[in-house]
Design a protein around this motif. Structure first.
Motif, PDB file in Angstrom:
ATOM      1  N   ARG A  38       0.836  -1.194   0.000  1.00  0.00           N
ATOM      2  CA  ARG A  38       0.000   0.000   0.000  1.00  0.00           C
ATOM      3  C   ARG A  38       0.879   1.256   0.000  1.00  0.00           C
TER       4      ARG A  38
ATOM      5  N   PHE B 164      -5.002  -2.671   7.342  1.00  0.00           N
ATOM      6  CA  PHE B 164      -4.819  -1.575   6.384  1.00  0.00           C
ATOM      7  C   PHE B 164      -3.352  -1.162   6.259  1.00  0.00           C
TER       8      PHE B 164
ATOM      9  N   TRP C 102       0.736  -8.750   5.958  1.00  0.00           N
ATOM     10  CA  TRP C 102      -0.629  -8.473   5.490  1.00  0.00           C
ATOM     11  C   TRP C 102      -1.273  -9.709   4.837  1.00  0.00           C
TER      12      TRP C 102
ATOM     13  N   ARG D 228      -4.826 -11.206   5.894  1.00  0.00           N
ATOM     14  CA  ARG D 228      -5.998 -10.986   5.018  1.00  0.00           C
ATOM     15  C   ARG D 228      -6.727 -12.320   4.782  1.00  0.00           C
TER      16      ARG D 228
ATOM     17  N   ALA E 116     -12.099   2.088  10.439  1.00  0.00           N
ATOM     18  CA  ALA E 116     -12.408   2.003   8.994  1.00  0.00           C
ATOM     19  C   ALA E 116     -13.913   1.955   8.782  1.00  0.00           C
ATOM     20  N   GLY E 117     -14.643   1.527   9.794  1.00  0.00           N
ATOM     21  CA  GLY E 117     -16.056   1.227   9.575  1.00  0.00           C
ATOM     22  C   GLY E 117     -17.031   2.318   9.932  1.00  0.00           C
TER      23      GLY E 117
ATOM     24  N   THR F 293     -16.668   6.012   7.568  1.00  0.00           N
ATOM     25  CA  THR F 293     -16.960   5.804   6.145  1.00  0.00           C
ATOM     26  C   THR F 293     -18.465   5.601   5.918  1.00  0.00           C
TER      27      THR F 293
ATOM     28  N   THR G 162     -21.385   8.156   4.322  1.00  0.00           N
ATOM     29  CA  THR G 162     -22.182   7.687   3.186  1.00  0.00           C
ATOM     30  C   THR G 162     -23.674   7.910   3.448  1.00  0.00           C
TER      31      THR G 162
ATOM     32  N   ARG H 240      -0.697   2.784  -3.750  1.00  0.00           N
ATOM     33  CA  ARG H 240       0.083   1.548  -3.899  1.00  0.00           C
ATOM     34  C   ARG H 240       1.542   1.969  -4.010  1.00  0.00           C
TER      35      ARG H 240
ATOM     36  N   PRO I 127     -15.156   3.000  -5.393  1.00  0.00           N
ATOM     37  CA  PRO I 127     -15.248   3.548  -4.021  1.00  0.00           C
ATOM     38  C   PRO I 127     -14.699   2.607  -2.955  1.00  0.00           C
ATOM     39  N   PHE I 128     -14.614   1.301  -3.265  1.00  0.00           N
ATOM     40  CA  PHE I 128     -14.060   0.352  -2.291  1.00  0.00           C
ATOM     41  C   PHE I 128     -12.710  -0.195  -2.757  1.00  0.00           C
ATOM     42  N   GLY I 129     -12.092   0.457  -3.740  1.00  0.00           N
ATOM     43  CA  GLY I 129     -10.841  -0.057  -4.279  1.00  0.00           C
ATOM     44  C   GLY I 129     -11.103  -1.336  -5.039  1.00  0.00           C
ATOM     45  N   ASP I 130     -10.030  -2.091  -5.345  1.00  0.00           N
ATOM     46  CA  ASP I 130     -10.221  -3.386  -6.010  1.00  0.00           C
ATOM     47  C   ASP I 130      -8.952  -4.203  -5.863  1.00  0.00           C
TER      48      ASP I 130
ATOM     49  N   HIS J  49      -6.169  -5.884  -2.174  1.00  0.00           N
ATOM     50  CA  HIS J  49      -6.218  -4.895  -1.088  1.00  0.00           C
ATOM     51  C   HIS J  49      -7.587  -4.230  -0.958  1.00  0.00           C
TER      52      HIS J  49
ATOM     53  N   CYS K 190     -11.430  -3.127  -0.125  1.00  0.00           N
ATOM     54  CA  CYS K 190     -12.045  -3.005   1.207  1.00  0.00           C
ATOM     55  C   CYS K 190     -12.635  -4.343   1.663  1.00  0.00           C
TER      56      CYS K 190
HETATM   57  C1  HEM Z   1     -19.053   2.806   2.928  1.00  0.00           C
HETATM   58  C2  HEM Z   1     -18.128   2.238   3.661  1.00  0.00           C
HETATM   59  C3  HEM Z   1     -16.700   2.018   3.271  1.00  0.00           C
HETATM   60  C4  HEM Z   1     -15.963   2.527   2.230  1.00  0.00           C
HETATM   61  C5  HEM Z   1     -16.414   3.492   1.141  1.00  0.00           C
HETATM   62  C6  HEM Z   1     -14.629   1.941   2.320  1.00  0.00           C
HETATM   63  C7  HEM Z   1     -13.593   2.204   1.424  1.00  0.00           C
HETATM   64  C8  HEM Z   1     -12.349   1.581   1.457  1.00  0.00           C
HETATM   65  C9  HEM Z   1     -11.310   1.784   0.481  1.00  0.00           C
HETATM   66  C10 HEM Z   1     -11.381   2.716  -0.727  1.00  0.00           C
HETATM   67  C11 HEM Z   1     -10.258   0.997   0.837  1.00  0.00           C
HETATM   68  C12 HEM Z   1      -8.917   0.874   0.102  1.00  0.00           C
HETATM   69  C13 HEM Z   1      -9.046  -0.244  -0.941  1.00  0.00           C
HETATM   70  C14 HEM Z   1      -7.858  -0.391  -1.881  1.00  0.00           C
HETATM   71  O1  HEM Z   1      -6.791   0.107  -1.566  1.00  0.00           O
HETATM   72  O2  HEM Z   1      -8.030  -1.016  -2.961  1.00  0.00           O
HETATM   73  C15 HEM Z   1     -10.632   0.291   2.035  1.00  0.00           C
HETATM   74  C16 HEM Z   1      -9.811  -0.624   2.679  1.00  0.00           C
HETATM   75  C17 HEM Z   1     -10.175  -1.248   3.862  1.00  0.00           C
HETATM   76  N1  HEM Z   1     -11.396  -1.162   4.513  1.00  0.00           N
HETATM   77 FE1  HEM Z   1     -13.017  -0.093   3.918  1.00  0.00          FE
HETATM   78  N2  HEM Z   1     -14.585   1.105   3.403  1.00  0.00           N
HETATM   79  C18 HEM Z   1     -15.825   1.110   4.008  1.00  0.00           C
HETATM   80  C19 HEM Z   1     -16.216   0.371   5.111  1.00  0.00           C
HETATM   81  C20 HEM Z   1     -15.405  -0.487   5.806  1.00  0.00           C
HETATM   82  C21 HEM Z   1     -15.812  -1.280   6.947  1.00  0.00           C
HETATM   83  C22 HEM Z   1     -17.228  -1.315   7.520  1.00  0.00           C
HETATM   84  C23 HEM Z   1     -14.709  -1.970   7.374  1.00  0.00           C
HETATM   85  C24 HEM Z   1     -14.546  -2.974   8.489  1.00  0.00           C
HETATM   86  C25 HEM Z   1     -15.393  -3.271   9.385  1.00  0.00           C
HETATM   87  C26 HEM Z   1     -13.614  -1.622   6.487  1.00  0.00           C
HETATM   88  C27 HEM Z   1     -12.333  -2.126   6.586  1.00  0.00           C
HETATM   89  C28 HEM Z   1     -11.327  -1.909   5.656  1.00  0.00           C
HETATM   90  C29 HEM Z   1     -10.006  -2.527   5.746  1.00  0.00           C
HETATM   91  C30 HEM Z   1      -9.523  -3.442   6.871  1.00  0.00           C
HETATM   92  C31 HEM Z   1      -9.283  -2.123   4.609  1.00  0.00           C
HETATM   93  C32 HEM Z   1      -7.870  -2.542   4.218  1.00  0.00           C
HETATM   94  C33 HEM Z   1      -7.921  -3.810   3.360  1.00  0.00           C
HETATM   95  C34 HEM Z   1      -6.579  -4.376   2.950  1.00  0.00           C
HETATM   96  O3  HEM Z   1      -5.641  -3.621   2.710  1.00  0.00           O
HETATM   97  O4  HEM Z   1      -6.474  -5.619   2.868  1.00  0.00           O
HETATM   98  N3  HEM Z   1     -14.076  -0.723   5.551  1.00  0.00           N
HETATM   99  N4  HEM Z   1     -11.920   0.658   2.400  1.00  0.00           N
END
Ligand code: HEM
Length: 514
Positions: free
Chosen positions: A110, A125, A132, A136, A318-319, A322, A326, A389, A450-453, A456, A458
């Protein structure tokens, strides 16, 4: 004596001048990097490169990257400097797909800084690749739809309280600051499904978790500066070891989680929440029902209590913000677009009627227009407005001669992509129709992320969407939402946070539906 001091002063001034000159020359030379590679770049300035306004908290990083994206119209990528570190902002969706998916092995880090003196930072994260990857794999089964279904009643109970709060506001006829109202709901959700504890933020606005939640994201100048640096200039953050914002909340969370685990272990308590799943990882090395259960070597990587605390805290930060942003952004847009709101309420009413008036997991899954409303909200307001990244091995950019070196930073501006009129015509307009199957099929899939892809992406996407849906359905089935005279038409963003958070609250009013 006077002559001696004069001489000393002259030598000191000369020495400082030489050092400054050397630093300046080093920077001038460093700023030739992209030019020498033949890559277009945004003109840097000494000493922060292109990142000065964001590092100093004068411009939100998400907004800055969007401006760079827009100015680089027609280019596939553009070079930037974070202090001296070369960073490449990618605009081309096909190249984005390669970085996130096909060529992930060359971009698996990352590339943000981890201050590992703070145990709570050792969460998914922030972890570097070697730690990681196994983490994961172990955590993924905790987020399946089956596991979320098991948590649904807990989430819905928080949703019911949100509905009551909205109806009370409607009854009083008073305007309400929806960001705060919804933040209390999402804190209750994440604390109850995360820690199995009732945080009671909706009934008690000064509840302890709400206060800690506020402190995580609106921390003091030094902490928010450190947190920004972790993302914008990981090297500088590493060099100065400035605390990234969680230190203050650390002892509270670590103690709360340790006490919770001890209590459950002593009293044999099992619950349908994340702490329970993380405790399974700690005590058995796998989550029940996961395929790892049957593998021989699962015991080799048991979670420690520190891992468990770091990841459950990670889910909290993170939770809650966000999802909360929204929901409040959806309510804001729905208040300004009564036609879209009525259509959504019609769908909610129809589906709930078919389900005996009950808000259930299956009922929510049937609400396809709600899904589009949320997708459009996340387009206009991506809570994390960029992806990071790091290039992990020499990499030749496809269809070019440019070779990226190991350590080059990569940024993808979601805020820029989501507002690009080539991909989303008239981008300021809120229009859920953009997410009809036909319109989606006409667009490159990597212009909306919005959640990446990739690996890594979300991990909490399903939970984030579920809690947003539950919150909106609970409010809109009983109340309509309207703007007030004070409702802003132009949202400005907090310059000091990495997330895309409005500077001020959003005032709206609720009206009871008859
Ligand atoms: C609307 C709600 C949310 C949005 C828009 C969001 C968005 C994102 C984005 C953009 C990333 C980076 C993805 C990437 O780099 O490709 C991410 C990573 C992550 N999110 Fe979310 N997130 C949300 C809710 C949550 C919730 C509810 C949790 C946990 C309970 C969470 C846990 C994480 C974690 C742990 C990562 C890191 C994943 C990794 O690197 O393996 N997120 N999120």
């Amino acid at each position: 004596m006077g002559v001696y001091l004069d001489g000393l002063l002259t030598e000191l001034v000369a020495a400082v001048s030489v050092v400054l000159l050397a630093v300046y020359v080093r920077f001038r030379w460093g700023y030739q990097y992209w030019k020498k590679k033949g890559v277009s770049y945004a003109e840097p300035s000494f000493p922060f490169g292109n990142m000065g306004p964001s590092i100093l908290g004068l411009k939100s990083y998400g907004k800055f990257l969007r401006e760079v994206y827009e100015k680089a119209k027609g280019k596939r990528f553009i070079g930037l400097y974070s202090i001296l570190r070369p960073v490449l902002l990618i605009r081309d969706p096909e190249f984005i797909r390669r970085i996130l998916i096909k060529d992930f092995s060359s971009f698996h880090e990352r590339g943000v800084f981890l201050d590992d003196e703070e145990p709570l930072n050792r969460q998914l994260f922030f972890l570097p690749s070697p730690e990681w990857r196994p983490r994961r794999v172990k955590l993924t089964p905790a987020f399946t739809s089956g596991k979320l279904k098991g948590m649904f009643q807990t989430i819905q109970e928080c949703g019911r309280q949100l509905s009551e709060a909205a109806q009370t506001c409607a009854g009083r006829g008073e305007p309400v600051e929806v960001r705060e109202l919804v933040a209390r709901y999402s804190t209750d959700v994440i604390v109850s499904v995360g820690f199995g504890v009732e945080s009671d933020c909706q009934r008690n606005p000064d509840a302890v978790f709400r206060n800690w939640g506020r402190r995580v994201f609106t921390s003091d100048l030094k902490a928010s500066f450190g947190f920004r640096l972790n993302f914008i200039s990981p090297q500088l953050a590493d060099f100065f070891r400035i605390k990234g914002g969680f230190t203050e909340v650390s002892s509270f969370f670590r103690k709360m989680i340790a006490d919770n685990v001890e209590y459950r272990e002593k009293n044999n308590v099992t619950k349908r929440d994340f702490i329970d799943l993380l405790m399974q990882l700690k005590n058995k090395g796998f989550v029940e029902g996961d395929k790892l259960e049957n593998e021989q070597d699962v015991g080799k990587s048991y979670f420690t209590l520190e891992d468990l605390a770091a990841d459950s805290f990670g889910f909290f930060i993170a939770g809650f913000e966000t999802s909360s942003t929204t929901i409040s952004s959806s309510l804001y847009e729905l208040a300004l677009h009564e036609d879209i709101q009525s259509k959504l309420q019609q769908e909610i009413d129809d589906v709930l009627n078919r389900h005996g008036g009950n808000i259930t997991y299956d009922a929510i899954a049937e609400m396809t227009y709600l899904e589009k409303v949320l997708a459009e909200t996340l387009r206009k307001y991506p809570p994390l407005p960029f992806l990071n990244r790091e290039c992990t091995e020499p990499y030749t950019i496809p269809d070019s001669d440019v070779v990226l070196e190991k350590g080059t930073g990569i940024v993808i501006s979601l805020f820029g992509l989501h507002y690009d009129p080539e991909h989303f015509p008239d981008p300021e307009r809120f229009d859920p129709k953009r997410f009809s199957e036909e319109e989606k099929a006409n667009r490159h899939p990597y212009v909306y992320l919005p959640f990446g892809d990739g690996l890594h992406a979300c991990i909490g996407m399903r939970l984030g969407l579920l809690q947003s849906r539950v919150g909106l359905v609970n409010i809109l089935s009983k109340c309509s939402v309207r703007p007030t005279e004070k409702t802003t038409r132009d949202i400005s963003y907090n310059n000091r946070t990495i997330l895309l958070l409005p500077t001020k609250g959003i005032e709206l009013k609720f009206v009871k539906r008859i």
